[in-house]
Write an enzyme that holds these catalytic residues in place. Structure first.
Site, PDB file in Angstrom:
ATOM      1  N   HIS A  49       9.098   7.060   7.827  1.00 49.88           N
ATOM      2  CA  HIS A  49       9.421   7.099   6.497  1.00 49.88           C
ATOM      3  C   HIS A  49      11.014   7.339   6.838  1.00 49.88           C
ATOM      4  O   HIS A  49      11.516   7.884   7.712  1.00 49.88           O
ATOM      5  CB  HIS A  49       8.747   8.051   5.608  1.00 49.88           C
ATOM      6  CG  HIS A  49       7.571   7.723   5.197  1.00 49.88           C
ATOM      7  ND1 HIS A  49       7.287   7.146   4.002  1.00 49.88           N
ATOM      8  CD2 HIS A  49       6.279   7.645   5.861  1.00 49.88           C
ATOM      9  CE1 HIS A  49       6.014   6.767   3.720  1.00 49.88           C
ATOM     10  NE2 HIS A  49       5.569   7.025   4.880  1.00 49.88           N
ATOM     11  N   ASN A  68       9.103   4.167   3.313  1.00 50.07           N
ATOM     12  CA  ASN A  68       8.887   3.618   4.680  1.00 50.07           C
ATOM     13  C   ASN A  68      10.295   3.084   4.976  1.00 50.07           C
ATOM     14  O   ASN A  68      11.052   2.649   4.043  1.00 50.07           O
ATOM     15  CB  ASN A  68       8.102   2.648   5.167  1.00 50.07           C
ATOM     16  CG  ASN A  68       6.569   3.300   5.051  1.00 50.07           C
ATOM     17  OD1 ASN A  68       6.015   2.972   3.957  1.00 50.07           O
ATOM     18  ND2 ASN A  68       6.066   3.614   5.853  1.00 50.07           N
ATOM     19  N   ARG A 119       0.788  -1.166   0.022  1.00 45.81           N
ATOM     20  CA  ARG A 119      -0.025  -0.070  -0.070  1.00 45.81           C
ATOM     21  C   ARG A 119       0.883   1.325  -0.127  1.00 45.81           C
ATOM     22  O   ARG A 119       0.949   1.971  -1.081  1.00 45.81           O
ATOM     23  CB  ARG A 119      -0.904  -0.052   0.981  1.00 45.81           C
ATOM     24  CG  ARG A 119      -2.090   0.927   1.149  1.00 45.81           C
ATOM     25  CD  ARG A 119      -1.436   2.324   1.573  1.00 45.81           C
ATOM     26  NE  ARG A 119      -1.154   2.485   2.821  1.00 45.81           N
ATOM     27  CZ  ARG A 119      -0.838   3.578   3.313  1.00 45.81           C
ATOM     28  NH1 ARG A 119      -0.464   4.688   2.612  1.00 45.81           N
ATOM     29  NH2 ARG A 119       0.126   3.567   4.452  1.00 45.81           N
ATOM     30  N   ASP A 120       1.339   1.632   0.975  1.00 42.21           N
ATOM     31  CA  ASP A 120       2.372   2.879   1.212  1.00 42.21           C
ATOM     32  C   ASP A 120       3.210   2.799   0.092  1.00 42.21           C
ATOM     33  O   ASP A 120       3.667   3.664  -0.293  1.00 42.21           O
ATOM     34  CB  ASP A 120       2.740   2.862   2.520  1.00 42.21           C
ATOM     35  CG  ASP A 120       3.119   4.381   2.945  1.00 42.21           C
ATOM     36  OD1 ASP A 120       3.357   5.232   2.115  1.00 42.21           O
ATOM     37  OD2 ASP A 120       3.381   4.655   4.185  1.00 42.21           O
ATOM     38  N   HIS A 131       5.543   4.623  12.618  1.00 45.65           N
ATOM     39  CA  HIS A 131       5.284   4.669  11.072  1.00 45.65           C
ATOM     40  C   HIS A 131       6.461   5.556  10.533  1.00 45.65           C
ATOM     41  O   HIS A 131       6.196   6.797  10.373  1.00 45.65           O
ATOM     42  CB  HIS A 131       3.943   4.930  10.771  1.00 45.65           C
ATOM     43  CG  HIS A 131       3.668   5.020   8.809  1.00 45.65           C
ATOM     44  ND1 HIS A 131       3.203   3.815   8.402  1.00 45.65           N
ATOM     45  CD2 HIS A 131       4.193   5.750   8.258  1.00 45.65           C
ATOM     46  CE1 HIS A 131       3.066   4.222   7.195  1.00 45.65           C
ATOM     47  NE2 HIS A 131       3.485   5.472   7.273  1.00 45.65           N
ATOM     48  N   CYS A 191       5.143   9.047  -0.430  1.00 48.62           N
ATOM     49  CA  CYS A 191       4.001   9.658  -0.316  1.00 48.62           C
ATOM     50  C   CYS A 191       3.591  10.804  -1.356  1.00 48.62           C
ATOM     51  O   CYS A 191       4.269  11.692  -1.487  1.00 48.62           O
ATOM     52  CB  CYS A 191       3.684  10.204   1.172  1.00 48.62           C
ATOM     53  SG  CYS A 191       1.987  10.800   1.480  1.00 48.62           S
TER      54      CYS A 191
HETATM   55  P1  HMG Z   1     -12.968  14.591  -2.392  1.00 47.46           P
HETATM   56  O1  HMG Z   1     -12.584  14.936  -3.811  1.00 47.46           O
HETATM   57  O2  HMG Z   1     -12.739  15.503  -1.575  1.00 47.46           O
HETATM   58  O3  HMG Z   1     -14.085  13.551  -2.303  1.00 47.46           O
HETATM   59  O4  HMG Z   1     -11.768  13.589  -1.961  1.00 47.46           O
HETATM   60  P2  HMG Z   1     -15.589  13.760  -2.883  1.00 47.46           P
HETATM   61  O5  HMG Z   1     -16.502  12.804  -1.666  1.00 47.46           O
HETATM   62  O6  HMG Z   1     -15.840  15.086  -3.190  1.00 47.46           O
HETATM   63  O7  HMG Z   1     -15.615  12.590  -4.105  1.00 47.46           O
HETATM   64  C1  HMG Z   1     -15.003  13.220  -5.216  1.00 47.46           C
HETATM   65  C2  HMG Z   1     -14.784  11.902  -6.172  1.00 47.46           C
HETATM   66  O8  HMG Z   1     -14.137  10.887  -5.562  1.00 47.46           O
HETATM   67  C3  HMG Z   1     -16.223  11.516  -6.457  1.00 47.46           C
HETATM   68  O9  HMG Z   1     -15.934  10.882  -7.855  1.00 47.46           O
HETATM   69  C4  HMG Z   1     -16.300  10.356  -5.742  1.00 47.46           C
HETATM   70  O10 HMG Z   1     -17.251   9.395  -6.020  1.00 47.46           O
HETATM   71  C5  HMG Z   1     -15.086   9.649  -5.561  1.00 47.46           C
HETATM   72  P3  HMG Z   1     -16.553  11.527  -9.268  1.00 47.46           P
HETATM   73  O11 HMG Z   1     -17.949  11.733  -9.014  1.00 47.46           O
HETATM   74  O12 HMG Z   1     -15.732  12.929  -9.309  1.00 47.46           O
HETATM   75  O13 HMG Z   1     -16.301  10.681 -10.212  1.00 47.46           O
HETATM   76  N1  HMG Z   1     -14.462   9.175  -4.400  1.00 47.46           N
HETATM   77  C6  HMG Z   1     -14.124   7.981  -4.097  1.00 47.46           C
HETATM   78  N2  HMG Z   1     -13.664   7.014  -5.120  1.00 47.46           N
HETATM   79  C7  HMG Z   1     -13.122   5.782  -4.636  1.00 47.46           C
HETATM   80  N3  HMG Z   1     -12.988   5.620  -3.312  1.00 47.46           N
HETATM   81  C8  HMG Z   1     -13.355   6.590  -2.265  1.00 47.46           C
HETATM   82  C9  HMG Z   1     -13.701   7.660  -2.669  1.00 47.46           C
HETATM   83  N4  HMG Z   1     -14.200   8.848  -2.137  1.00 47.46           N
HETATM   84  C10 HMG Z   1     -14.832   9.421  -2.880  1.00 47.46           C
HETATM   85  N5  HMG Z   1     -13.212   6.091  -0.924  1.00 47.46           N
HETATM   86  C11 HMG Z   1     -10.749  11.713  -0.766  1.00 47.46           C
HETATM   87  C12 HMG Z   1     -11.654  12.938  -0.846  1.00 47.46           C
HETATM   88  C13 HMG Z   1     -10.746  11.259   0.822  1.00 47.46           C
HETATM   89  C14 HMG Z   1     -11.429  10.468  -1.383  1.00 47.46           C
HETATM   90  C15 HMG Z   1      -9.672  11.996  -1.677  1.00 47.46           C
HETATM   91  O14 HMG Z   1      -8.991  13.056  -0.749  1.00 47.46           O
HETATM   92  C16 HMG Z   1      -8.631  10.649  -1.504  1.00 47.46           C
HETATM   93  O15 HMG Z   1      -8.893   9.625  -1.941  1.00 47.46           O
HETATM   94  N6  HMG Z   1      -7.589  10.855  -0.870  1.00 47.46           N
HETATM   95  C17 HMG Z   1      -6.530   9.811  -0.820  1.00 47.46           C
HETATM   96  C18 HMG Z   1      -5.309  10.300  -0.518  1.00 47.46           C
HETATM   97  C19 HMG Z   1      -4.281   8.890  -0.407  1.00 47.46           C
HETATM   98  O16 HMG Z   1      -4.642   8.061  -0.550  1.00 47.46           O
HETATM   99  N7  HMG Z   1      -3.257   9.394  -0.031  1.00 47.46           N
HETATM  100  C20 HMG Z   1      -2.131   8.398   0.490  1.00 47.46           C
HETATM  101  C21 HMG Z   1      -2.650   7.590   1.732  1.00 47.46           C
HETATM  102  S1  HMG Z   1      -2.104   8.638   3.393  1.00 47.46           S
HETATM  103  C22 HMG Z   1      -0.387   8.099   3.594  1.00 47.46           C
HETATM  104  O17 HMG Z   1       0.098   7.588   2.635  1.00 47.46           O
HETATM  105  C23 HMG Z   1      -0.110   8.678   4.811  1.00 47.46           C
HETATM  106  C24 HMG Z   1       0.252   6.956   5.893  1.00 47.46           C
HETATM  107  O18 HMG Z   1       0.961   6.230   5.220  1.00 47.46           O
HETATM  108  C25 HMG Z   1       0.904   7.569   7.057  1.00 47.46           C
HETATM  109  C26 HMG Z   1       2.069   8.529   7.018  1.00 47.46           C
HETATM  110  O19 HMG Z   1       3.210   8.124   6.080  1.00 47.46           O
HETATM  111  O20 HMG Z   1       2.053   9.642   7.137  1.00 47.46           O
HETATM  112  C27 HMG Z   1      -1.017   6.267   6.121  1.00 47.46           C
HETATM  113 MG    MG Z   2       3.275   6.620   5.009  1.00 48.68          MG
END
Ligand code: HMG
Ligand code: MG
Length: 300
Positions: free
Chosen positions: A207, A247, A13-14, A205, A238
């Protein structure tokens, strides 16, 4: 009996969410199988997020359906909102992770809402998951620094950790998203958070952008943390933290712990098989120093 640490493998995933190489569903499925063979008991399998935001995770449902599910192994997936949770439930996920941040700018960039909005959004997601018998892990990003705001107050991290625990998360993973933290800062952070959340509920966690990952793990270990996230071959970064690398590599963590009398339950030879496959997949050598050295030794 040696002290034990649990490693949560986050490479599929990450790691893969930020790799440029085109990785096929089949390759992800194979990587997860190799990680299971190595003895990992928690393997983060994917992410039910918007494919427009993170296209690399668009096939997470298919990966989840096709991957080997070993008895005794947890396969958590990320779910930022109810839509993500519903998808995860439809694919039969038994554990999900919600992810917030300790910095407003990162929260906006990563999940398009403020910290307060994200916490409000997580309450029903958590409640529904728990109703369905699904465990919820909570992540907090930017615990040791933010790419947009710089220093982050440990008290702010502690407050969010407490909120996530109160919602029903079984564990809080503290993310040094940009890998700038040092051992002394890690100790200060754990001390602050552990005042509000039992240390047994915390995971680290880290990186490895600044090469501090293993040192930070030992610092957190010294404060009582026994769960650490790591990524095979140091895959990843990220998408919302420019310049951040993957990581800390699983091989480095397992090498350091197991050669210091701390048991991880992981078989290094099998882990190297997974590392070799992961690096072949993304077409570059493992970032892990221990992984590279041990693979070179194996080839000699
Ligand atoms: P948004 O644009 O604010 O959401 O995104 P929305 O509710 O307005 O929806 C917009 C569009 O996204 C719509 O589609 C929804 O259906 C779709 P459209 O009508 O435009 O075709 N949508 C989705 N599609 C699939 N799955 C969903 C979903 N939700 C809405 N769950 C949202 C808000 C949170 C969805 C967006 O900002 C997003 O997907 N962000 C993900 C970011 C991400 O994955 N980042 C990496 C992971 S976090 C990380 O790596 C940190 C970590 O490792 C810890 C660390 O290291 O710090 C965990
Ligand atoms: Mg991370």
């Amino acid at each position: 009996m040696p002290d034990q640490v649990k490693i949560v493998e986050v490479g599929p995933r990450d790691g893969l969410q930020n790799e440029k190489a085109a990785v096929t569903t089949e390759q992800k499925v194979r990587l997860i199988a190799l990680l299971g063979k190595a003895g990992l008991t928690a393997i983060e399998a994917g992410s039910f997020v918007s494919p427009k935001w993170v296209p690399q995770m668009a096939d997470s449902g298919e990966v989840f359906d096709r991957m080997e599910k070993r008895a005794g192994v947890d396969y958590p997936v990320l779910t930022p909102n109810m839509k993500g949770l519903e998808a995860a439930l439809a694919h039969g996920a038994k554990e999900v992770a919600i992810f917030g941040a300790a910095s407003e700018s990162f929260s906006q960039r990563n999940i398009n809402c403020s910290i307060a909005e994200s916490l409000e959004r997580f309450v029903p997601v958590c409640a529904r998951a728990l109703d369905e018998g699904v465990r919820v892990r909570g992540y907090i990003s930017c615990v040791l620094g933010c790419p947009y705001e710089g220093a982050v107050d440990p008290a702010a991290v502690a407050a969010i950790a407490k909120r996530l625990m109160d919602m029903g998360c079984y564990e809080i993973s503290l993310g040094d998203t940009i890998g700038t933290g040092t051992p002394a800062e890690t100790e200060r952070l754990i001390d602050a958070v552990a005042a509000d959340v039992p240390v047994e509920k915390l995971a680290g966690h880290f990186h490895d952008t600044y090469g501090q990952g293993v040192a930070n793990i030992w610092a957190a270990y010294g404060r009582g943390v026994r769960v650490f996230d790591a990524s095979i071959a140091g895959l990843g970064g990220c998408p919302y933290a420019k310049g951040a690398t993957g990581n800390v590599a699983t091989e480095d963590v397992v090498y350091s712990l197991s050669h210091s009398g701390v048991s991880t339950g992981i078989d290094m030879e099998r882990l190297l098989d997974a590392a070799a496959f992961a690096s072949e997949m993304v077409d570059r050598p493992p970032v892990s120093r221990a992984g590279r050295a041990l693979l070179a030794k194996r080839a000699a």
